[in-house]
Design an enzyme around this catalytic site. Structure first.
Site: not given
Length: 416
Positions: A342, A340, A324
């Site tokens: 991603c 964390h 993302h």
């Protein structure tokens, strides 16, 4: 003039025919029952265990055909249902009894053709049509994913309405579920994830730019005591390009390939120590242009807690791992791992990736300090399992290895 034994026989026959007069025969056998004779109606000489009239047969009981009256024997029995499936059976050596050796289908119409001959060899025939009672308990099967276009990594799933535990029942189910691809994939097998779910994948990714179909002939088939198969809606998927994104967590870059050619290289950040991104092959599950990400929903709180609006989010695990946009960490992208778990990148790069990939495409993480992606339960980690281990989860292919004999390979039922 010398004659061979065959010539003498022929000459003798000709002479005998002449001496007997027109219409007499000899040396050719009796014409009492010529091969072209139409079989007689054997209705009074054959009995069936199936009920007469409109009554329906119990599919849990075998079909029996018997010769009665002692005048002749059964020579052949063919029983087939309306879908073209033949019912296996066994004829007694004396020809007086035939019985089915496989379960009848439930809710099916059978046509049974019986051939007979009497003591003098005259042929006879009888045909019976009957219905079986519908099943009271049916196994429903739902194929997945939904119809559409997917990447080469998309497994086919089969979700069952009832738990199937015994090896014998699993054998019946697995044989009845068919998966085929065009172009033809390299091998293929079902894998029992648990008692109610199966996944199907080939040895390697699906061929790009093709199609996959999943079908079933389970309807009416006996699976276990009182449980029969229901009709299953077939599935057809289109397969797009072979798109693979390789995320190198130690190099902090993601390289994207389409059909083997590099199309982009993007600086990224992955999970920091304590939150390292999972290694291994993941399959794109879906895409969301906007997601409100709250750390508390995945057990992250305290000083590490977060609640952020996130854009261009491509999901790869059910536990919350995405590729993302992370504009807050642009300074670390290509340099350090600070997320964390991603895979974060600039907004522009995330939007490009979002528009480029489709569900079923591959995201593979390498050189991370994290654990390996789970095989099942957190998305599709199916491709992380070695092929021989994958086939151990199949009832039909558990004992098959690459390089097996043709006889072993002939046991395989699923086809791709």
């Amino acid at each position: 003039m010398n004659h061979t034994p065959r010539s003498r026989t022929v000459l003798s026959c000709i002479l005998l025919v002449v001496s007997l007069g027109a219409g007499a025969t000899a040396c050719g056998g009796s014409d009492k029952h010529p091969l072209s004779a139409k079989p007689s109606d054997a209705t009074g000489k054959i009995a069936f265990s199936a009920p007469a009239g409109s009554a329906k047969a119990d599919p849990d009981k075998p079909l029996e055909v018997t010769s009665k009256g002692g005048d002749g024997r059964i020579t052949d029995v063919i029983a087939v249902d309306a879908t073209g499936h033949y019912l296996a059976g066994e004829l007694a050596a004396d020809g007086l009894r035939w019985h089915s050796t496989a379960p009848l289908a439930a809710g099916a119409r059978y046509t049974v053709k019986v051939a007979t001959e009497n003591k003098s060899g005259a042929p006879g025939a009888r045909t019976l049509t009957f219905d079986t009672r519908p099943a009271k308990k049916k196994l429903q099967v739902e194929f997945g994913p939904e119809e559409g276009e997917y990447g080469v990594g998309q497994p086919i799933t089969a979700t069952l309405s009832e738990p199937i535990k015994s090896k014998k029942a699993r054998d019946v189910v697995e044989r009845s579920l068919k998966v085929r691809s065009t172009p033809v994939a390299n091998g293929g097998a079902w894998h029992w994830v648990d008692d109610t779910e199966l996944h199907f994948r080939p040895k390697e990714y699906w061929p790009a730019h093709g199609s996959i179909t999943a079908t079933s002939n389970l309807e009416g088939v006996k699976i276990s005591d009182k449980l029969y198969g229901a009709a299953v809606k077939p599935l057809k998927l289109a397969v797009g390009s072979r798109l693979e994104a390789i995320v190198d967590a130690s190099a902090h870059y993601m390289t994207v390939y389409r059909d083997g050619e590099e199309i982009n290289s993007i600086p990224v950040t992955t999970g920091k120590p304590g939150f390292s991104t999972r290694n291994g092959i993941k399959v794109v599950l879906g895409k969301q242009q906007f997601v409100q990400m709250n750390g508390s929903t995945v057990g992250i709180g305290g000083s590490e807690g977060y609640n952020l609006p996130v854009y261009w989010a491509t999901r790869v695990t059910w536990s919350g791992e995405y590729v993302h946009a992370a504009p807050w960490s642009v300074g670390s992208q290509g340099v350090a791992n600070v997320s964390h778990g991603c895979v974060g990148m600039s907004t522009g790069n995330a939007a490009w990736f979002f528009e480029t990939v489709t569900p079923g495409d591959i995201v593979q993480v390498v050189n991370s300090a994290g654990d390996y992606m789970e095989d099942f339960g957190n998305g599709f980690g199916d491709w992380n399992m070695e092929w021989d281990d994958w086939r151990k989860g199949s009832v039909l292919q558990a004992g098959i290895r690459d390089g097996s004999s043709p006889a072993d390979a002939a046991r395989l039922r699923p086809s791709v």
